[in-house]
Design an enzyme around this catalytic site. Structure first.
Site, mmCIF file in Angstrom:
data_model
loop_
_atom_site.group_PDB
_atom_site.id
_atom_site.type_symbol
_atom_site.label_atom_id
_atom_site.label_comp_id
_atom_site.label_asym_id
_atom_site.label_seq_id
_atom_site.Cartn_x
_atom_site.Cartn_y
_atom_site.Cartn_z
ATOM 1 N N ASP A 63 1.034 -1.220 0.450
ATOM 2 C CA ASP A 63 0.169 0.174 0.601
ATOM 3 C C ASP A 63 0.544 1.129 -0.123
ATOM 4 O O ASP A 63 1.625 0.922 0.198
ATOM 5 C CB ASP A 63 -0.645 0.030 0.942
ATOM 6 C CG ASP A 63 -2.257 1.005 1.327
ATOM 7 O OD1 ASP A 63 -3.221 0.821 0.261
ATOM 8 O OD2 ASP A 63 -1.470 2.069 2.261
ATOM 9 N N ASN A 71 -1.669 13.236 -4.565
ATOM 10 C CA ASN A 71 -2.124 13.642 -5.361
ATOM 11 C C ASN A 71 -2.744 15.031 -5.054
ATOM 12 O O ASN A 71 -2.544 16.474 -6.146
ATOM 13 C CB ASN A 71 -3.203 13.066 -5.502
ATOM 14 C CG ASN A 71 -3.319 11.964 -6.495
ATOM 15 O OD1 ASN A 71 -2.224 12.232 -7.408
ATOM 16 N ND2 ASN A 71 -4.223 10.585 -6.092
ATOM 17 N N HIS A 76 -2.370 14.830 -10.368
ATOM 18 C CA HIS A 76 -2.994 13.670 -10.374
ATOM 19 C C HIS A 76 -1.957 13.541 -11.544
ATOM 20 O O HIS A 76 -1.705 11.367 -11.251
ATOM 21 C CB HIS A 76 -4.469 13.302 -11.162
ATOM 22 C CG HIS A 76 -5.202 14.085 -9.844
ATOM 23 N ND1 HIS A 76 -5.970 12.458 -8.917
ATOM 24 C CD2 HIS A 76 -6.448 14.382 -9.155
ATOM 25 C CE1 HIS A 76 -6.377 12.645 -8.271
ATOM 26 N NE2 HIS A 76 -6.898 14.134 -8.539
ATOM 27 N N ASP A 80 -0.078 9.361 -11.360
ATOM 28 C CA ASP A 80 -0.227 8.286 -11.850
ATOM 29 C C ASP A 80 1.347 8.042 -12.209
ATOM 30 O O ASP A 80 1.586 6.890 -12.328
ATOM 31 C CB ASP A 80 -1.054 8.900 -13.684
ATOM 32 C CG ASP A 80 -2.873 9.392 -13.398
ATOM 33 O OD1 ASP A 80 -2.925 8.547 -12.276
ATOM 34 O OD2 ASP A 80 -2.988 9.334 -14.238
ATOM 35 N N ASP A 106 -4.292 2.611 -4.574
ATOM 36 C CA ASP A 106 -2.959 2.336 -4.352
ATOM 37 C C ASP A 106 -2.796 1.416 -3.800
ATOM 38 O O ASP A 106 -1.221 0.727 -3.103
ATOM 39 C CB ASP A 106 -2.479 3.547 -3.499
ATOM 40 C CG ASP A 106 -2.830 3.629 -2.211
ATOM 41 O OD1 ASP A 106 -3.808 2.697 -2.012
ATOM 42 O OD2 ASP A 106 -2.827 4.440 -1.313
#
Length: 180
Positions: A63, A71, A76, A80, A106
């Site tokens: 995780d 973000n 974002h 990514d 994630d």
């Protein structure tokens, strides 16, 4: 060419093309479009097989810690980039002995035939990611379950144990050693 031959071949050709298109769509549905990793549906069967067949198998859950902050702070596109880098690092670590997956958001998973090297994986995953000239700090929590820790090599039990270990790692703060 004879019209009757053409008329008899066209339906078969059409079905062959249709089947090929469906097969590609199914394969894409079993792959995450951003990272190229298997999704849960594409990963589960492979993971179950490897867990049963490899006596040294391990199942990992990974995780990204505080991913929302990446973000929110960097945008974002940066998030990514972190997901793609994580997928590439996990894929490289698994090599030919394992199967990585992006379970969603994630959260990542892997099953591997090797029983060691999780510390190396964590060090690799926790390296910053360069995006648009900015180094983005990355921290992960990793939970691991070895097949030898299970009474039976069942993927659901391994995932449950790895999940518990991952949350123990989260409870001990960022950048901790993986928990088994």
């Amino acid at each position: 060419m004879d019209t009757q031959v053409i008329a008899s071949v066209l339906p078969a050709l059409g079905w062959a093309i249709h089947g090929s298109v469906l097969a590609r769509r199914l394969a894409r549905a079993r792959r995450d479009p951003l990272t190229g990793l298997h999704t849960r549906a594409g990963w589960t069967t492979r993971a179950e097989r490897l867990l049963v067949s490899a006596p040294t198998a391990a199942v990992l859950l990974i995780d990204l810690d505080d991913f929302k902050a990446i973000n929110d702070t960097h945008g974002h596109a940066a998030g990514d980039a972190v997901l793609v880098a994580t997928a590439a690092r996990l894929t490289a670590w698994c090599g030919r002995t394992g199967v990585p997956a992006r379970l969603g958001g994630d959260e990542f998973a892997a099953v591997t035939a090797r029983s060691s090297g999780v510390d190396t994986l964590m060090a690799t995953l926790n390296q910053p990611v360069l995006h648009a000239g900015t180094l983005i700090d990355v921290s992960t929590s990793v939970g691991c379950c070895h097949r030898t820790d299970l009474p039976l090599p069942a993927l659901t039990d391994a995932l449950s144990a790895a999940d518990k270990a991952m949350y123990q790692a989260k409870g001990h703060g960022r950048r901790n050693t993986p928990h088994h």
